[in-house]
Design a protein around this motif. Structure first.
Motif, PDB file in Angstrom:
ATOM      1  N   ILE A   1     -34.027  49.410  -7.461  1.00 39.64           N
ATOM      2  CA  ILE A   1     -33.786  50.941  -7.599  1.00 39.64           C
ATOM      3  C   ILE A   1     -34.980  51.461  -7.344  1.00 39.64           C
ATOM      4  CG2 ILE A   1     -32.258  50.613  -9.437  1.00 39.64           C
ATOM      5  CD1 ILE A   1     -34.134  50.914 -11.658  1.00 39.64           C
ATOM      6  N   ASP A   2     -35.091  52.809  -6.898  1.00 39.82           N
ATOM      7  CA  ASP A   2     -36.112  53.520  -6.602  1.00 39.82           C
ATOM      8  C   ASP A   2     -36.719  54.448  -7.638  1.00 39.82           C
ATOM      9  OD1 ASP A   2     -38.183  55.215  -5.335  1.00 39.82           O
ATOM     10  OD2 ASP A   2     -36.674  56.026  -3.826  1.00 39.82           O
ATOM     11  N   GLU A   3     -37.774  53.933  -8.252  1.00 37.39           N
ATOM     12  CA  GLU A   3     -38.516  54.322  -9.461  1.00 37.39           C
ATOM     13  C   GLU A   3     -38.723  55.859  -9.313  1.00 37.39           C
ATOM     14  OE1 GLU A   3     -41.399  51.890 -10.920  1.00 37.39           O
ATOM     15  OE2 GLU A   3     -40.085  50.337 -11.435  1.00 37.39           O
ATOM     16  N   SER A   4     -39.076  56.265  -8.199  1.00 40.21           N
ATOM     17  CA  SER A   4     -39.503  57.720  -7.942  1.00 40.21           C
ATOM     18  C   SER A   4     -38.393  58.699  -7.924  1.00 40.21           C
ATOM     19  CB  SER A   4     -40.021  57.760  -6.433  1.00 40.21           C
ATOM     20  OG  SER A   4     -39.115  57.600  -5.519  1.00 40.21           O
ATOM     21  N   HIS A   5     -37.308  58.080  -7.923  1.00 38.81           N
ATOM     22  CA  HIS A   5     -36.001  58.807  -8.048  1.00 38.81           C
ATOM     23  C   HIS A   5     -34.991  58.423  -9.422  1.00 38.81           C
ATOM     24  CE1 HIS A   5     -36.492  60.920  -4.277  1.00 38.81           C
ATOM     25  NE2 HIS A   5     -36.687  59.766  -3.534  1.00 38.81           N
ATOM     26  N   THR A   6     -35.635  57.800 -10.292  1.00 35.70           N
ATOM     27  CA  THR A   6     -34.803  57.245 -11.364  1.00 35.70           C
ATOM     28  C   THR A   6     -35.685  57.675 -12.376  1.00 35.70           C
ATOM     29  OG1 THR A   6     -34.282  55.014 -10.098  1.00 35.70           O
ATOM     30  CG2 THR A   6     -34.305  55.005 -12.635  1.00 35.70           C
ATOM     31  N   LYS A   7     -34.819  58.384 -13.405  1.00 35.86           N
ATOM     32  CA  LYS A   7     -35.328  58.946 -14.540  1.00 35.86           C
ATOM     33  C   LYS A   7     -35.209  57.881 -15.836  1.00 35.86           C
ATOM     34  CE  LYS A   7     -34.213  63.021 -15.635  1.00 35.86           C
ATOM     35  NZ  LYS A   7     -33.192  64.221 -15.779  1.00 35.86           N
ATOM     36  N   ARG A   8     -34.059  57.347 -16.166  1.00 35.46           N
ATOM     37  CA  ARG A   8     -34.128  56.334 -17.220  1.00 35.46           C
ATOM     38  C   ARG A   8     -32.897  55.062 -16.608  1.00 35.46           C
ATOM     39  NH1 ARG A   8     -32.435  60.530 -22.034  1.00 35.46           N
ATOM     40  NH2 ARG A   8     -31.245  61.349 -20.208  1.00 35.46           N
ATOM     41  N   VAL A   9     -33.071  53.849 -17.471  1.00 33.31           N
ATOM     42  CA  VAL A   9     -32.334  53.001 -17.324  1.00 33.31           C
ATOM     43  C   VAL A   9     -31.977  52.361 -18.613  1.00 33.31           C
ATOM     44  CG1 VAL A   9     -32.137  50.391 -15.979  1.00 33.31           C
ATOM     45  CG2 VAL A   9     -33.588  52.223 -15.011  1.00 33.31           C
ATOM     46  N   ALA A  10     -30.656  51.973 -18.559  1.00 33.43           N
ATOM     47  CA  ALA A  10     -30.052  51.490 -20.002  1.00 33.43           C
ATOM     48  C   ALA A  10     -29.234  50.120 -19.588  1.00 33.43           C
ATOM     49  CB  ALA A  10     -29.296  52.581 -20.719  1.00 33.43           C
ATOM     50  N   GLN A  11     -29.512  49.345 -20.632  1.00 36.11           N
ATOM     51  CA  GLN A  11     -28.611  48.218 -20.449  1.00 36.11           C
ATOM     52  C   GLN A  11     -27.157  48.455 -21.389  1.00 36.11           C
ATOM     53  OE1 GLN A  11     -30.954  45.174 -22.587  1.00 36.11           O
ATOM     54  NE2 GLN A  11     -31.721  44.366 -20.630  1.00 36.11           N
ATOM     55  N   VAL A  12     -26.023  48.271 -20.848  1.00 35.21           N
ATOM     56  CA  VAL A  12     -24.857  48.551 -21.391  1.00 35.21           C
ATOM     57  C   VAL A  12     -23.690  47.871 -21.278  1.00 35.21           C
ATOM     58  CG1 VAL A  12     -25.220  51.022 -20.573  1.00 35.21           C
ATOM     59  CG2 VAL A  12     -23.971  49.437 -19.157  1.00 35.21           C
ATOM     60  N   GLU A  13     -22.815  47.942 -22.026  1.00 33.21           N
ATOM     61  CA  GLU A  13     -21.487  46.951 -22.199  1.00 33.21           C
ATOM     62  C   GLU A  13     -20.586  47.814 -21.659  1.00 33.21           C
ATOM     63  OE1 GLU A  13     -21.355  45.241 -25.936  1.00 33.21           O
ATOM     64  OE2 GLU A  13     -23.119  43.710 -25.701  1.00 33.21           O
ATOM     65  N   LEU A  14     -19.282  47.054 -21.249  1.00 28.72           N
ATOM     66  CA  LEU A  14     -18.113  47.840 -20.748  1.00 28.72           C
ATOM     67  C   LEU A  14     -17.080  47.535 -21.548  1.00 28.72           C
ATOM     68  CD1 LEU A  14     -18.624  47.702 -16.962  1.00 28.72           C
ATOM     69  CD2 LEU A  14     -19.693  49.324 -18.318  1.00 28.72           C
ATOM     70  N   GLN A  15     -16.713  48.527 -22.658  1.00 29.84           N
ATOM     71  CA  GLN A  15     -15.476  48.174 -23.396  1.00 29.84           C
ATOM     72  C   GLN A  15     -14.414  48.802 -22.786  1.00 29.84           C
ATOM     73  OE1 GLN A  15     -15.937  48.950 -27.834  1.00 29.84           O
ATOM     74  NE2 GLN A  15     -13.943  50.076 -27.582  1.00 29.84           N
ATOM     75  N   ARG A  16     -13.183  47.999 -22.822  1.00 30.93           N
ATOM     76  CA  ARG A  16     -11.845  48.370 -22.307  1.00 30.93           C
ATOM     77  C   ARG A  16     -11.086  49.493 -23.441  1.00 30.93           C
ATOM     78  NH1 ARG A  16      -7.674  44.063 -20.442  1.00 30.93           N
ATOM     79  NH2 ARG A  16      -7.719  43.235 -22.643  1.00 30.93           N
ATOM     80  N   GLU A  17     -10.593  50.405 -22.897  1.00 31.95           N
ATOM     81  CA  GLU A  17      -9.824  51.385 -23.786  1.00 31.95           C
ATOM     82  C   GLU A  17      -8.347  51.515 -23.277  1.00 31.95           C
ATOM     83  OE1 GLU A  17     -10.512  56.006 -25.090  1.00 31.95           O
ATOM     84  OE2 GLU A  17     -10.652  55.551 -22.949  1.00 31.95           O
ATOM     85  N   MET A  18      -7.771  50.654 -23.804  1.00 30.37           N
ATOM     86  CA  MET A  18      -6.010  50.259 -23.479  1.00 30.37           C
ATOM     87  C   MET A  18      -5.280  51.546 -23.297  1.00 30.37           C
ATOM     88  SD  MET A  18      -7.059  47.122 -23.061  1.00 30.37           S
ATOM     89  CE  MET A  18      -5.326  46.767 -22.067  1.00 30.37           C
ATOM     90  N   LEU A  19      -4.574  51.435 -22.342  1.00 30.66           N
ATOM     91  CA  LEU A  19      -3.557  52.592 -22.091  1.00 30.66           C
ATOM     92  C   LEU A  19      -2.316  52.119 -22.470  1.00 30.66           C
ATOM     93  CD1 LEU A  19      -4.969  54.027 -18.796  1.00 30.66           C
ATOM     94  CD2 LEU A  19      -5.537  54.681 -20.949  1.00 30.66           C
ATOM     95  N   GLU A  20      -1.453  52.865 -23.096  1.00 31.49           N
ATOM     96  CA  GLU A  20       0.158  52.692 -23.392  1.00 31.49           C
ATOM     97  C   GLU A  20       0.990  52.423 -22.080  1.00 31.49           C
ATOM     98  OE1 GLU A  20       1.358  55.128 -26.455  1.00 31.49           O
ATOM     99  OE2 GLU A  20      -0.153  54.531 -27.819  1.00 31.49           O
TER     100      GLU A  20
END
Length: 209
Positions: free
Chosen positions: A190-209
């Motif tokens: 990533i280009d730090e000069s164009h990056t404001k913040r970085v976050a570790q994330v998880e991806l939770q499923r939101e099931m559809l009916e």
């Protein structure tokens, strides 16, 4: 060219393999295996909720929470916070065996006509993107994609057996999704000069009916 359900239905050996896998998972479920129950739902469509990692500061957690994954300009991004109906297509995903591979990939509809693209990781930038099979197979990272049971009973999307996803905010305030393949905080990716913040994330499923 994007592909739809009819095109996928023509890949009989692939779908047959998937059916066998799901049947095996269903049998395991009868034995009380919660993870098998999650695996058996792989072909069910879902939206994807972004959850900040518990390791993040409260400021980062507040900045990332209440967002969903969307498709925009060829890459996977985060919606605005608490945005139920974003102007861009929400990731509407499910798992399918990736052609000529021994693992599952992840597909998403890309429009209201239910046309599909594969979701994959750009091999050069590690940015999560989407495209046709031909585009995904140009040396990019297409899997293995999987599911892990969370403590609250929901499930999260993993790649190569873990949830090494990161959200990166650019100078315009938009967050894009990356996969930290080398487990080094996306060093040199990533280009730090164009990056404001970085976050570790998880991806939770939101099931559809």
């Amino acid at each position: 060219m994007v592909f739809g359900i009819v095109t996928l239905a023509a890949t009989v050996p692939l779908l047959a393999t998937s059916t066998i896998q799901l049947q095996n998972a269903a049998n395991d479920t009868k034995e009380g295996n919660g993870q098998a129950s999650i695996n058996a739902s792989k072909t069910n469509k879902c939206h994807v909720i972004v959850l900040p990692s518990s390791r993040m500061s409260s400021d980062i957690k507040n900045a990332v929470k209440d967002r969903r994954l969307i498709l925009k300009d060829g890459v996977v991004k985060l919606s605005q916070q608490n945005e139920e109906n974003p102007p861009h297509h929400k990731v509407t995903a499910y798992f399918l065996p990736f052609p000529n591979k021994e693992y599952d990939g992840l597909v998403s509809t890309i429009d209201d006509m239910n046309m599909l693209n594969w979701i994959y990781v750009d091999a050069d930038t590690y940015r999560v993107t989407y495209g046709t099979r031909a585009e995904a197979e140009k040396g990019h990272l297409t899997g293995p994609m999987g599911l892990t049971l969370m403590a609250d009973g929901n499930s999260k999307i993993t790649m190569d057996g873990w949830d090494g996803y990161m959200a990166v905010e650019d100078e315009n305030g938009e967050w894009s999704l990356y996969f930290d393949k080398d487990s080094n905080g996306l060093s040199d990716k990533i280009d730090e000069s164009h990056t404001k913040r970085v976050a570790q994330v998880e991806l939770q499923r939101e099931m559809l009916e």
